[in-house]
Structures are given as structure tokens and as C-alpha cells.
Design an enzyme around this catalytic site. Structure first.
Site, mmCIF file in Angstrom:
data_model
loop_
_atom_site.group_PDB
_atom_site.id
_atom_site.type_symbol
_atom_site.label_atom_id
_atom_site.label_comp_id
_atom_site.label_asym_id
_atom_site.label_seq_id
_atom_site.Cartn_x
_atom_site.Cartn_y
_atom_site.Cartn_z
ATOM 1 N N TYR A 226 0.849 -1.194 0.000
ATOM 2 C CA TYR A 226 0.000 0.000 0.000
ATOM 3 C C TYR A 226 0.883 1.242 0.000
ATOM 4 O O TYR A 226 1.888 1.300 0.721
ATOM 5 C CB TYR A 226 -0.915 0.005 1.220
ATOM 6 C CG TYR A 226 -2.056 -0.974 1.144
ATOM 7 C CD1 TYR A 226 -3.211 -0.674 0.427
ATOM 8 C CD2 TYR A 226 -1.989 -2.203 1.796
ATOM 9 C CE1 TYR A 226 -4.261 -1.571 0.355
ATOM 10 C CE2 TYR A 226 -3.033 -3.106 1.725
ATOM 11 C CZ TYR A 226 -4.174 -2.789 1.007
ATOM 12 O OH TYR A 226 -5.201 -3.687 0.938
ATOM 13 N N GLU A 227 0.496 2.250 -0.786
ATOM 14 C CA GLU A 227 1.303 3.448 -0.919
ATOM 15 C C GLU A 227 0.538 4.737 -0.612
ATOM 16 O O GLU A 227 1.140 5.799 -0.511
ATOM 17 C CB GLU A 227 1.905 3.504 -2.329
ATOM 18 C CG GLU A 227 2.722 2.248 -2.638
ATOM 19 C CD GLU A 227 3.523 2.333 -3.923
ATOM 20 O OE1 GLU A 227 3.493 3.389 -4.580
ATOM 21 O OE2 GLU A 227 4.176 1.329 -4.262
ATOM 22 N N GLN A 228 -0.797 4.645 -0.476
ATOM 23 C CA GLN A 228 -1.634 5.784 -0.095
ATOM 24 C C GLN A 228 -2.614 5.310 0.968
ATOM 25 O O GLN A 228 -3.051 4.159 0.931
ATOM 26 C CB GLN A 228 -2.390 6.350 -1.311
ATOM 27 C CG GLN A 228 -1.498 7.073 -2.285
ATOM 28 C CD GLN A 228 -1.377 6.373 -3.633
ATOM 29 O OE1 GLN A 228 -0.709 6.872 -4.520
ATOM 30 N NE2 GLN A 228 -2.009 5.235 -3.834
#
Length: 307
Positions: A154-156
Site C-alpha cells: 500500500y502506498e496511499q
């Protein structure tokens, strides 16, 4: 990690491999090689990628996402769906590559940067419901494909670090205790929000996380090999005790760390006894270069166990 279409990185061959290693206080060198595959939908198969028998090789299917497949995609609170090229990366393909290469394991990465060109957010209704849904949906997927582990990318985020840590930590711990997976990794990069979430996860559940696929290629294209090593040392401090992997990207872009500098940094790290492994983003693009960087990286890692 996401798709993109910037300019191609100049191809520079890896310099001659290092011979003997310098003495080291702690033997951290390893022959672990990992590669993401499946996100770009261009037909690249597991069997296309060269596999050195003298490394531990992990394929990572990209991605499973807890979003709907509708347009526009919407969050599903932990009910994961397949978003890799399912017609090519099939359960039978996974079975075949593992049968013909006993050193191969296959994992699935969760999240990613985008879904159908829209941002992927870590978004939950409640901790308990997300964990329950994630365990159920991923257990079915992992068993269908006979996968060995998961990766968290996950990046956001639409949840605070403590909530992310509790959800993901409980997911990994439950899948491990149920015997569904044998290993887990996380894939952070040097962004304040990203680091706050993954460092919270590491602080609470680091004991169930086996590898850190740190996205070192996300640093600026001006990064030198020495600066790369310094960035690596920074992450040792950020994730104390973690098995941190070096990395580079074969995605055509002019904004990430050039491959030749990353490989030079890998050699330096190996000489210091710090090269736990290397991962590459992404096999889907590497076919354009004939997978030569996969061959070079694996040769370097195999060197660690041949001395």
C-alpha cells in the site's frame, strides 16, 4: 509501484563481479532474489524469466487489491480481488514453475499504487471486519494458486499509522499461524507518510515480517552508488533488525535510480556483508532488455554463497 511511460534508462552492463568478500562482523549476505510480475498485462510469463539455480527465487504476483473490478473501482474493506494478468499467470503456471525449479517460491503483493489508473488507498470500515475479510479472501486465493507468502505494498492511506499497523499486522500473523503462508514482506519507500505507516507496522509486528522490499529506485535519478549505500544504511536504522533488500526498476523512466548505479551499490553492500538480497520491479518490462539485469543480479547473489 505503478505503471508509467517515461523514457528508457540507458542500458549499462554490470561491472565485473566482486571476488572475495571483506571479513564481516555479522554474515548478512544472502542469495535471495525477488521479482514482481503481472501488473503491466503484456503477456510476460513466469517461464520467460531466467532462474539461477543457485539463488532463492521469489516471484511476486502484482497485485491483489481490496477494490472492486468495476469502473470506477471502489474499496471492498479487505475483500481482495486479482488484478494481475490472470490469463497468463494461472494456477497451472505457478505449479509448473515451482515443479521445474525447486528454488522458486511465489507470493502475492497487496495494494500497489494504482487500480485502473486510479489511486489505491488503504481504506477500512473497521479493524475487525477488514482483518476478517482479508484473511478469508486471501486464504482462498493463496490456496487456489498454491502461493507461499504475501507482500504489503500500500502506498496511499485513508487510515492512520496505528490502524494500518494493527490491520496488516493481524493479517500477517493470522495467515502465518493458520499455516496459509510461510513468509511476508513489506515494500515501503522514502516518503514521510509511507514511512510513518510502515514503521508503525514494523514497531508492532516486525517479528512476523521476514523481508523489507525497500523501493530504493524511487530515489532521484542523480543518486550515486555511494548515496544509494547511505540510503540503505538509513533504512537499517529505520527498520532495526530487518532483512532489507536492495532494489532497482526496469520500468522505462528517467526519474529513478539508474540500474548500473544500483548494481554498483549492490556490489558495495555485498563487500560490506549487508546484501541480504535484491528485488526487481518488474519482469513485465524486463523482457525488453532480454532479462539481462535479472541474470546479472542473480549472478551477484549466487556469488555470495560460492565463496
Amino acid at each position: 509501484m505503478a505503471m508509467g511511460s517515461p523514457k528508457l534508462i540507458p542500458a549499462v552492463l554490470l561491472p565485473a563481479l566482486l571476488g572475495l568478500h571483506a571479513p564481516m562482523a555479522t554474515a548478512a549476505n544472502s542469495n535471495l532474489f525477488r521479482e514482481y510480475i503481472g501488473a503491466i498485462f503484456n503477456g510476460v510469463q513466469l517461464s520467460d524469466v531466467p532462474i539461477n539455480p543457485n539463488v532463492q527465487f521469489d516471484f511476486i504476483l502484482a497485485f491483489a487489491i481490496d477494490y472492486t473490478a468495476t469502473d470506477p473501482p471502489t474499496p471492498t474493506n479487505g475483500q481482495f480481488n486479482i488484478f494481475w494478468q490472470e490469463s497468463v499467470l494461472t494456477p497451472s503456471a505457478v505449479a509448473a514453475i515451482k515443479q521445474s525449479n525447486p528454488n522458486v517460491r511465489v507470493a502475492v503483493s497487496l495494494g500497489g499504487a494504482t487500480v485502473r489508473s486510479s489511486p489505491v488507498f488503504f481504506n477500512i470500515t473497521s479493524v475487525d471486519s477488514w482483518v476478517q475479510n482479508a484473511v478469508a479472501s486471501l486464504t482462498g486465493m493463496i490456496q487456489q494458486y498454491d502461493l507461499d507468502g504475501i507482500d504489503i505494498d500500500y502506498e496511499q492511506f485513508q487510515a492512520d499509522p496505528a490502524t494500518f499497523a494493527e490491520c496488516v499486522g493481524r493479517l500477517v500473523a493470522t495467515l502465518k499461524s493458520n499455516g496459509v503462508i510461510r513468509f511476508a514482506s513489506i515494500a515501503p519507500f522514502d516518503d514521510a507518510e509511507v514511512q510513518s505507516h510502515y514503521q508503525a507496522l514494523w514497531a508492532s509486528y516486525g517479528s512476523v515480517i521476514d523481508y523489507i522490499n525497500f523501493q530504493f529506485y524511487a530515489y532521484d535519478s542523480s543518486t550515486t552508488a555511494d548515496q544509494y549505500v547511505n540510503h540503505f544504511n538509513d533504512q537499517i536504522a529505520n527498520y532495526p533488525g530487518g532483512n532489507i533488500l536492495a532494489s532497482f526498476s526496469t520500468e522505462p523512466t528517467a526519474t529513478s535510480v539508474p540500474i548500473d548505479r544500483a548494481l554498483s551499490a549492490c556490489q558495495a553492500l555485498q563487500s560490506q556483508g549487508k546484501l541480504y538480497g535484491i528485488f526487481i520491479w518488474v519482469a513485465d518490462y524486463s523482457n525488453r532488455q532480454g532479462f539481462k539485469y535479472e541474470t546479472q543480479a542473480q549472478a551477484l547473489l549466487a556469488n555470495a554463497t560460492s565463496q
